[in-house]
Each structure stands twice: as C-alpha cells, then as structure tokens.
Design a protein around this motif. Structure first.
Motif, short mmCIF file in Angstrom:
data_model
loop_
_atom_site.label_atom_id
_atom_site.label_comp_id
_atom_site.label_asym_id
_atom_site.label_seq_id
_atom_site.Cartn_x
_atom_site.Cartn_y
_atom_site.Cartn_z
N CYS A 124 6.74 -4.61 -18.81
CA CYS A 124 5.94 -5.33 -17.82
C CYS A 124 6.07 -6.85 -17.98
O CYS A 124 6.04 -7.58 -16.99
N SER B 128 3.14 5.78 -6.86
CA SER B 128 3.09 5.86 -8.31
C SER B 128 1.90 6.72 -8.71
O SER B 128 0.82 6.57 -8.13
N CYS C 163 8.52 -0.70 -15.43
CA CYS C 163 7.34 -1.35 -14.87
C CYS C 163 7.75 -2.00 -13.55
O CYS C 163 8.85 -2.57 -13.45
N LEU D 266 3.45 1.74 -1.95
CA LEU D 266 4.05 1.97 -3.27
C LEU D 266 3.57 3.30 -3.82
O LEU D 266 2.36 3.54 -3.92
N ASP E 27 0.81 -1.22 0.00
CA ASP E 27 0.00 0.00 0.00
C ASP E 27 0.84 1.26 0.00
O ASP E 27 0.34 2.34 -0.31
N VAL F 168 0.75 -5.64 -6.57
CA VAL F 168 0.26 -4.72 -7.59
C VAL F 168 1.30 -4.57 -8.68
O VAL F 168 2.50 -4.76 -8.45
N LYS F 169 0.82 -4.21 -9.86
CA LYS F 169 1.66 -3.90 -11.02
C LYS F 169 1.38 -2.47 -11.40
O LYS F 169 0.22 -2.04 -11.40
N ALA F 170 2.43 -1.71 -11.73
CA ALA F 170 2.25 -0.32 -12.15
C ALA F 170 3.38 0.09 -13.08
O ALA F 170 4.51 -0.40 -12.95
N ASP G 53 9.87 -5.28 -4.41
CA ASP G 53 9.57 -4.70 -5.73
C ASP G 53 10.50 -5.32 -6.76
O ASP G 53 11.71 -5.40 -6.54
N GLU H 77 -1.77 4.02 -12.68
CA GLU H 77 -2.75 3.07 -12.15
C GLU H 77 -2.06 1.82 -11.61
O GLU H 77 -1.15 1.28 -12.23
N LYS H 78 -2.51 1.36 -10.44
CA LYS H 78 -2.00 0.13 -9.83
C LYS H 78 -3.00 -0.98 -10.10
O LYS H 78 -4.18 -0.87 -9.76
N THR H 79 -2.54 -2.07 -10.71
CA THR H 79 -3.38 -3.21 -11.05
C THR H 79 -3.05 -4.36 -10.09
O THR H 79 -1.88 -4.73 -9.97
#
Length: 113
Positions: A98, A48, A73, A46, A44, A63-65, A86, A51-53
C-alpha cells in the motif's frame, strides 16, 4: 520508486493499462505497479471483498483496498462519477504494497484532470 524500464501498455476490456516492474535485490521484494483508466466505471464500481478506506489525494477523492487473494493494494481515484484511475502495486505482501501504491498514486494524481 525503483522503476528502471519503460511501462508496458496492455489492454483489458473496457480499460487502458500500463505496467512497470520494480526490481529489488531480493526477488520476493519485487513488485509490479499498474495504472488503469476506466472510462465507464467509477470508484463506486471497484470490486473488492476487502474493506475500502476513503482517501483524498490532491483534488481527487477515492478509496484504498487490499486486493483479493493477496493480490496487492489498489488506490482508486475518481475522475468523474462514472470514470476512475486505479493505481495498483502487485506482488508479495499486500499490506506492505500500500505504501508504494500510494506513492505511485500521488504521482498519477498530479497529472489527472
């Protein structure tokens, strides 16, 4: 993944980092993979503006961002509510990075507690 040399340890305040360079035939296609352990910052935390997916790798959620300012990525994996790892791929086209970031994250996740 195309990594041909040992990782280079690095220190960032509050984190432990190791980096590897992936050299491709075209310099523009080369990139760096980094793995960073944050002992006191959870998923939480992170930061950026992108958008965090949500992602699930093995038994770890995360999450991925895309990085800010086309900085690659990141896949952030939860170790606990207050710690994370990370995995970043940093280079040219953030969106294209990514895929290698996810491949590296899968390898890292398999070794996480």
């Amino acid at each position: 993944m195309g990594i041909t040399a040992d990782g280079k340890p690095d220190g960032v305040k509050g984190a432990s980092v190791c980096r590897w360079r992936v050299e491709k035939p075209r310099a523009a296609d080369s990139y760096t993979v980094s793995v960073t352990f944050y002992a006191e910052h959870g998923v939480d935390d992170l930061v950026s503006s992108q958008e965090k997916t949500p992602v699930q790798l093995g038994k770890h959620k995360g999450v991925k961002a895309l990085g800010d300012m086309d900085a690659g990525c990141v896949i952030a994996l939860e170790i606990s509510a207050t710690s994370r790892v990370d995995v970043r791929a940093i280079g040219g086209d953030s969106a294209a990075l990514c895929e290698p970031a996810m491949v590296a994250a899968e390898k890292v996740e398999a070794r996480l507690p």
